[in-house]
Structure formats: C-alpha cells, structure tokens
Design an enzyme around this catalytic site. Structure first.
Site, PDB file in Angstrom:
ATOM      1  N   CYS A   1      22.439  -5.470  92.572  1.00 13.51           N
ATOM      2  CA  CYS A   1      23.375  -4.825  91.664  1.00 13.51           C
ATOM      3  C   CYS A   1      24.612  -4.459  92.470  1.00 13.51           C
ATOM      4  CB  CYS A   1      22.752  -3.584  91.061  1.00 13.51           C
ATOM      5  SG  CYS A   1      21.181  -3.918  90.265  1.00 13.51           S
TER       6      CYS A   1
ATOM      7  N   ARG B   1      28.638 -12.236  91.003  1.00  8.11           N
ATOM      8  CA  ARG B   1      27.228 -12.381  91.335  1.00  8.11           C
ATOM      9  C   ARG B   1      26.346 -12.465  90.086  1.00  8.11           C
ATOM     10  NH1 ARG B   1      26.143  -8.948  96.547  1.00  8.11           N
ATOM     11  NH2 ARG B   1      24.198  -8.654  95.465  1.00  8.11           N
TER      12      ARG B   1
ATOM     13  N   TRP C   1      21.959  -5.882  87.687  1.00 10.87           N
ATOM     14  CA  TRP C   1      21.261  -7.166  87.607  1.00 10.87           C
ATOM     15  C   TRP C   1      19.798  -6.778  87.529  1.00 10.87           C
ATOM     16  CZ3 TRP C   1      18.129 -10.968  89.864  1.00 10.87           C
ATOM     17  CH2 TRP C   1      18.385 -12.280  89.420  1.00 10.87           C
TER      18      TRP C   1
ATOM     19  N   ASN D   1      21.183   0.892  93.925  1.00  9.99           N
ATOM     20  CA  ASN D   1      20.710  -0.470  94.186  1.00  9.99           C
ATOM     21  C   ASN D   1      19.433  -0.353  94.991  1.00  9.99           C
ATOM     22  OD1 ASN D   1      23.035  -1.412  93.086  1.00  9.99           O
ATOM     23  ND2 ASN D   1      23.922  -2.174  94.990  1.00  9.99           N
ATOM     24  N   GLY D   2      18.483  -1.248  94.763  1.00  9.17           N
ATOM     25  CA  GLY D   2      17.239  -1.209  95.538  1.00  9.17           C
ATOM     26  C   GLY D   2      16.049  -1.043  94.609  1.00  9.17           C
TER      27      GLY D   2
ATOM     28  N   GLU E   1      10.834 -30.862  99.082  1.00  5.95           N
ATOM     29  CA  GLU E   1      11.942 -29.905  98.948  1.00  5.95           C
ATOM     30  C   GLU E   1      13.028 -30.172  99.996  1.00  5.95           C
ATOM     31  OE1 GLU E   1      13.331 -27.685  97.218  1.00  5.95           O
ATOM     32  OE2 GLU E   1      14.275 -26.222  98.534  1.00  5.95           O
TER      33      GLU E   1
ATOM     34  N   LYS F   1      16.840 -31.109  98.991  1.00  2.00           N
ATOM     35  CA  LYS F   1      17.979 -30.295  99.417  1.00  2.00           C
ATOM     36  C   LYS F   1      19.015 -31.151 100.122  1.00  2.00           C
ATOM     37  CE  LYS F   1      17.399 -27.547  97.735  1.00  2.00           C
ATOM     38  NZ  LYS F   1      16.667 -26.676  96.856  1.00  2.00           N
TER      39      LYS F   1
ATOM     40  N   GLU G   1      20.798 -33.557  97.531  1.00  3.63           N
ATOM     41  CA  GLU G   1      21.639 -32.987  96.475  1.00  3.63           C
ATOM     42  C   GLU G   1      22.962 -32.421  96.984  1.00  3.63           C
ATOM     43  OE1 GLU G   1      19.176 -28.859  95.589  1.00  3.63           O
ATOM     44  OE2 GLU G   1      20.441 -29.638  94.006  1.00  3.63           O
TER      45      GLU G   1
ATOM     46  N   HIS H   1       1.182 -46.707 103.488  1.00  5.64           N
ATOM     47  CA  HIS H   1       0.956 -47.454 102.240  1.00  5.64           C
ATOM     48  C   HIS H   1       2.250 -48.019 101.669  1.00  5.64           C
ATOM     49  CE1 HIS H   1      -3.241 -46.349 102.131  1.00  5.64           C
ATOM     50  NE2 HIS H   1      -2.901 -45.088 102.386  1.00  5.64           N
TER      51      HIS H   1
ATOM     52  N   LYS I   1      23.956 -25.481  87.944  1.00  8.85           N
ATOM     53  CA  LYS I   1      22.996 -24.483  88.430  1.00  8.85           C
ATOM     54  C   LYS I   1      21.826 -24.349  87.471  1.00  8.85           C
ATOM     55  CE  LYS I   1      21.346 -21.272  91.015  1.00  8.85           C
ATOM     56  NZ  LYS I   1      20.566 -21.815  92.136  1.00  8.85           N
TER      57      LYS I   1
END
Ligand code: M6R
Length: 605
Positions: free
Chosen positions: A2, A27, A72, A98-99, A478, A482, A485, A501, A600
């Site tokens: 936040c 954000r 957030w 925040n937290g 992954e 990454k 992309e 194989h 996104k």
C-alpha cells in the site's frame, strides 16, 4: 504494497497528500483515503482510483497537517470501510498502515471485550484502537505502548486531534521515509510520492519512531533520541517508482525474499508442525475427505501448478494433476465429492483459468484459489483460498508472484499432509526450512553481479535448453519461458530424462543448456544428462547446491544456491533463472517490463 503519504508544514496539506497518493497509484491500488485537520478532522475514503482534480473540486480543506493512504487489499475486501485512515471508537485518532499485523485476531477479540467498536475487517484497525486505549496526553507515548502489543510488520503514520500538532510515524520491516524541507515535512512509503516537493530524505529504520512537528523532527529508538541527518536522493520520478532499479522486473526479483517472508508471516504453528491458513478454515473438514486434486493455471502460474502436483503427491498422498487453463477446458475431468480444484493466478483475472473455474463449479468440485489480487474475479468465485500477499506485480513477466505461489503451495502441502499421514517431525522440518528461505533467497540475490556477467557472456546465443527433473522440471520450463518472453531468443524447457528422446539432436557448441541440478534425489541422473550434453560440446550453466565442488569438473559456469529440503528447492533455484533472463534481455536492450505481443493480464480466451 500500500502507499502512505503525510504532510505537516506551512502549506495546505490536502493537495500535497492527494498528488503524492496519485503518484503512488502506478503500483495498482484499489481504494484510497485521507484525514486532514481543519478546525475538526476531515476524514474521506473512496473505492477506486484517485482523481486529483475531482477530489480537490469536491473537498475543501485549509488544514496544514494530514495523512493519506492508497490501499492494495490484503486483509479484508476492497470497500470504503476497509480503506485507510482508520479511526478508533471516538474518531479522535487516525492511522494509516502498510504491513501485516499477525496477531490482529487475538487483539481484536480482546479489544472488543474491553468495549471497543470495530468498523472494518482490516488488521490495521486494531492499531488505532490500541493507541486509543493507551492514550493519556501524548501521542508518541501511546503509539510506542501500542506497538509493544503488536506482532507483525508496519510502516505507519498517526495523527490525533487530542495532540494535534504532530505526526507520529513508526516502522518495522515496511519502508517509510521522511522528506525534509524548510518548515515542512512529508512522510511516505515510497520516494516517488514526495520527490517533487523535496529530495532531502531521512530513511526510518526498523523500530524507530518519528515525532514530526512543523518546526522539527525527533527520532526515537527504544525511547532514546537518535541523531539522523537527511540524505539527498537523485532519482527522477521514473527511477523512484522503480525503487531506484532500472526496471520493475528487477525490482520485483529483488523483492522475492520479502515475498516469501510475507507469504509465511503469521501462518505457522511450529509446535504442531503445521500451518494456519485462515482462507481454508471454512473448508477444513471437506479437505480431509479429498482424494483427487486438479491444479489449473496459465503460463508461469501453470508451472506453479506442476510443482504443486509433485508436492501434494509426495507429501500429502493425494492424486494430483495439473493442466493449463487453456487446455483443461477440452478435457472431461472425472469429478466427484472427493475432488478439489486449485486455481492459481497472480491477477485472478486470467480468462482461461476463470473459464475452468466456472466449469469445475458447475461440475460440483470444490474450487480453491491461490491469488495475489484481493477482490479479483478468481478470489470472488472460488469457495475458499489463500492470498499470496506478494504485492503489486507490474512487469509483464511474472517473477515474485511465482515465488509467492510456490511458498503457498508448500504451506498447503503441509496443511493437507498433516490432515493425513505427514508426521509431526516431517511437518516441523518443512515449516522450519520454510522459515529459513527468505535469508537463503537473499544469499542468491547477492550474486546478481556474477549472474549478470554470465548472462552477458551468453547473450550472443540464439537457442537455449533448460533442463531439470522432479521439482526442478517445472523450473526448467519457467526459466525458458522467462528468457523467451523478454529477450525473444528461443528457449525450451525439457525434463532431463527426455533429452535423449529427441532434443539432444539439437545440442552442439551453439546451443547452451542451463541445468538445474541441486544435490537432491535426482542429482546423479542430472549429472548423466549434463555429461550427454558435454559429449556433444554443448556449453552448460549449472544451478548447483552450495559446496558442490564436483560440478566444476563438467559445467562451464556455476551459480550456487543454498541447500534446503528438496520440496523447497524450486523456490530458490528459480531466482537465478529470473535474474539470468532479466540481465540477458537487458543486455540486448529489450523493453524488459513490456515485452512485445504480451499483456500483463490475459483477459481473453
Ligand atoms: O495473472 P496470471 O497469474 O493468471 O497470469 C498467467 C500468465 O498469463 C502469466 O503467468 C504469464 O505467463 C506471464 N507473462 C509469465 O511471465
């Protein structure tokens, strides 16, 4: 996660607070609020985006002190009531925070028994009621006393009409800075909120409490005064938004240790070798009966699903199958009362995943979610679930959210395992190992410069293989995703045993392989795969366990990761691959945060 902004000084506080909050919205926030003192406090909250012009046209205030917040959501849905600032019963003290307050449920229960009335579902609200409880005549004393009861993390700012000429700010593991100017001070969770007003900042450290008045500032630690000089920040707005990093992706990778920490915070019952996942409490009994789990997600989230499949089968003895959201639609899954499905998504808005969720609901399967965005479609549609608490992820390439997803999957494994055959000792072992992961992740990030050098050295190659086995097979997928992309080079993830194989036909001196080979149950087999590659002159970059000297004999480059339990290795082994992809793409001059052709959040099927 936040955003906090506060102001005290000679100017009208409201426009400064609102423009600071607006600058934090990059954000991705869901609601906002502020409190400014005129003759009496003006408290305002709203769901949605800030429109500075609209807000200023609607709200008039000459107040010279105030605090504001963009939220957030983590604890509690996106509502006006849950937006900050929060006030106590009497609307005299106001807090932005925040937290995460770990013990908020216990504190809330106690405060309610003592007569406090709560207005929101948030953990933050307990802070303001505690301050109200301890307040006599001095705000900083009440804040300091209240913080003693709290377990968790905080960056907070407090104002009170009963001690009106100051802002009290405090920090523990959640960033907070104080902007210093002539006869005025600002506070913020992020420099981007204040650098148009001042570049002189004081960084508040853990356990410090700041008492900010318009003519001076006192910083206290354990109630003793500290001397701190402001420092100059040279960042422009864009750099400030990225925390000084060149790209959001790099910033988000650097946040990976914190993501693990936030995901596990307050969720362990160490003595019971178990975890406490509030979001699954409502389905606890039903989960005991489950004998078949489908894990569904897309892209990176799908690789998390694949790792979950290995975890659940090995430690919870539950038949598990993972699939892409886009493919699962064409299957005819066998669903009965003992079937659960888990949907994994950072955004909670991926159309393919949501489509499967709808179908599984119609078939009567229990639908659970692992989601980052509170209040997203996925979190609303599922029967129950766990939030990853990874904070906003802005770069198109998903990095820290994946770490959050894996951490939650490991915790759900313990939860399901302990409902079944997992022993107390084994449960304790996994929980203790999870606790050590944030530090281990930091140890990997310290090698960023080394990884950058390797990435640059290899940036002329146009084809890569990534190989791994068992838990690290999805990590190979992954790593390859990454790299392709964001750098547009061809990269393929392959299960180590599958090389011979077919894919081995492509290996030669022009095709490097990244081999994920920590010292685990499949290590020997991975070494055989590396030998197959070396026999065909393929360059090898190994991701190996710290202390493995033997690997130096066959690999061309080595990136070491700390040793942990096999089930948790993917959470560490993926970190160097995220860094490798980032530095590789950046060295080619690619637009890392916004790769071509990608979005996104993929909200179309
Ligand atoms: O928001 P989601 O986690 O549901 O998104 C799923 C994929 O679209 C996402 O992981 C995508 O593959 C990323 N670009 C990978 O870096």
């Amino acid at each position: 996660m936040c955003g906090i902004v506060g102001y005290i000084g000679k100017q009208k506080a409201l426009p400064i607070i609102l423009s600071g909050l607006e600058r934090l919205e990059y954000r991705g926030y869901d609601s906002f609020g502020f409190c400014v003192f005129n003759s009496k406090p003006l408290l305002y909250k709203e769901v949605g985006k800030i429109s500075l012009a609209k807000a200023l046209a609607k709200i008039k205030s000459d107040g010279l002190i105030g605090i504001g917040h963009t939220r957030w959501a983590t604890t509690g849905e996106v509502t006006k009531e849950n937006a900050h600032p929060h006030s106590g019963c009497k609307e005299e003290i106001f807090v932005v925070h925040n937290g995460i307050i770990e013990n908020y449920k216990q504190l809330k229960e106690k405060l309610i028994k003592e007569g406090h009335k709560f207005k929101s579902e948030t953990d933050t609200e307990v802070i303001v009621h505690l301050i109200e409880k301890y307040f006599k005549d001095n705000l900083e004393k009440a804040v300091t006393r209240a913080l003693k009861d709290i377990r968790g993390t905080y960056g907070l700012a407090v104002i009170s009409v009963k001690d009106p000429d100051k802002i009290v700010a405090a920090r523990l593991s959640s960033p907070l800075i104080i902007g210093v100017s002539e006869d005025e001070f600002l506070i913020a969770s992020d420099p981007s909120a204040i650098i148009t007003t001042t570049r002189q900042i004081i960084i508040l450290e853990d356990n410090e409490v700041a008492v900010i008045k318009k003519d001076g500032l006192t910083i206290l630690k354990e109630e003793k005064e500290l001397k701190k000089e402001p420092e100059m920040i040279e960042w422009d707005i864009e750099q400030a938004e990225k925390g000084g990093y060149k790209h959001f992706m790099l910033k988000e990778i650097m946040e990976e240790p914190n993501v693990i920490e936030d995901a596990i915070r307050g969720r362990f019952i160490l003595e019971e070798g178990n975890v406490k996942l509030g979001g699954l409490e409502s389905v606890e009994k039903k989960l005991r009966e489950i004998n078949n789990i489908f894990l569904i997600g897309c892209g990176t989230a799908h690789y998390a699903c694949k790792i979950g499949e290995y975890m659940f089968e090995e430690y919870a003895d539950i038949l598990s199958q993972s699939d892409f959201g886009s493919e699962f639609r064409y299957r005819k899954p066998i669903v009965d009362k003992k079937t659960a499905s888990i949907f994994i998504s950072q955004s909670g808005e991926t159309a393919d995943t949501l489509g499967c969720l709808k179908e599984m609901k119609e078939k009567g399967a229990m639908c659970l979610g692992i989601t980052n965005v509170v209040g997203s479609s996925q979190s609303r549609e599922t029967n129950a679930g766990v939030y990853t608490r990874s904070g906003p992820e802005i770069a198109v390439a998903s990095t820290k959210a994946f770490i959050g997803q894996l951490t939650i999957l490991a915790m759900i494994t313990v939860y399901l395992g302990r409902q079944r055959n997992m022993s107390l000792t084994e449960g304790k072992e996994i929980v203790s190992a999870l606790k050590k992961l944030p530090l281990m992740a930091k140890e990997i990030l310290i090698q960023a410069e080394e990884i950058k050098k390797i990435a640059k050295k290899y940036n002329k190659y146009k084809d890569f293989f990534f190989i791994g086995r068992k838990y690290n097979y999805p990590i190979a997928l992954e790593g390859a995703l990454k790299l392709k992309e964001i750098s547009y080079v061809h990269a393929e993830g392959v299960a180590g045993g599958e090389l011979k194989h077919g894919p081995l036909a492509l290996i030669d001196k022009n095709c490097p392989t990244i081999a994920i080979c920590p010292t685990d149950a499949v290590y020997e087999k991975m070494i055989s795969n590396i030998e197959e590659i070396k026999a065909r002159k393929g360059p090898v970059i190994a991701i190996a366990s710290k202390g493995n000297e033997e690997i130096k004999k066959i690999a061309d480059e080595i990136i070491y990761i700390p040793k942990t339990l096999e089930i948790l290795t993917p959470i560490l082994s993926v970190i160097p691959l995220h860094l490798f992809a980032y530095y590789f793409a950046d060295s080619l001059g690619c637009d890392v945060d916004k790769p071509k052709n990608l979005a996104k959040s993929v909200t179309v099927e």
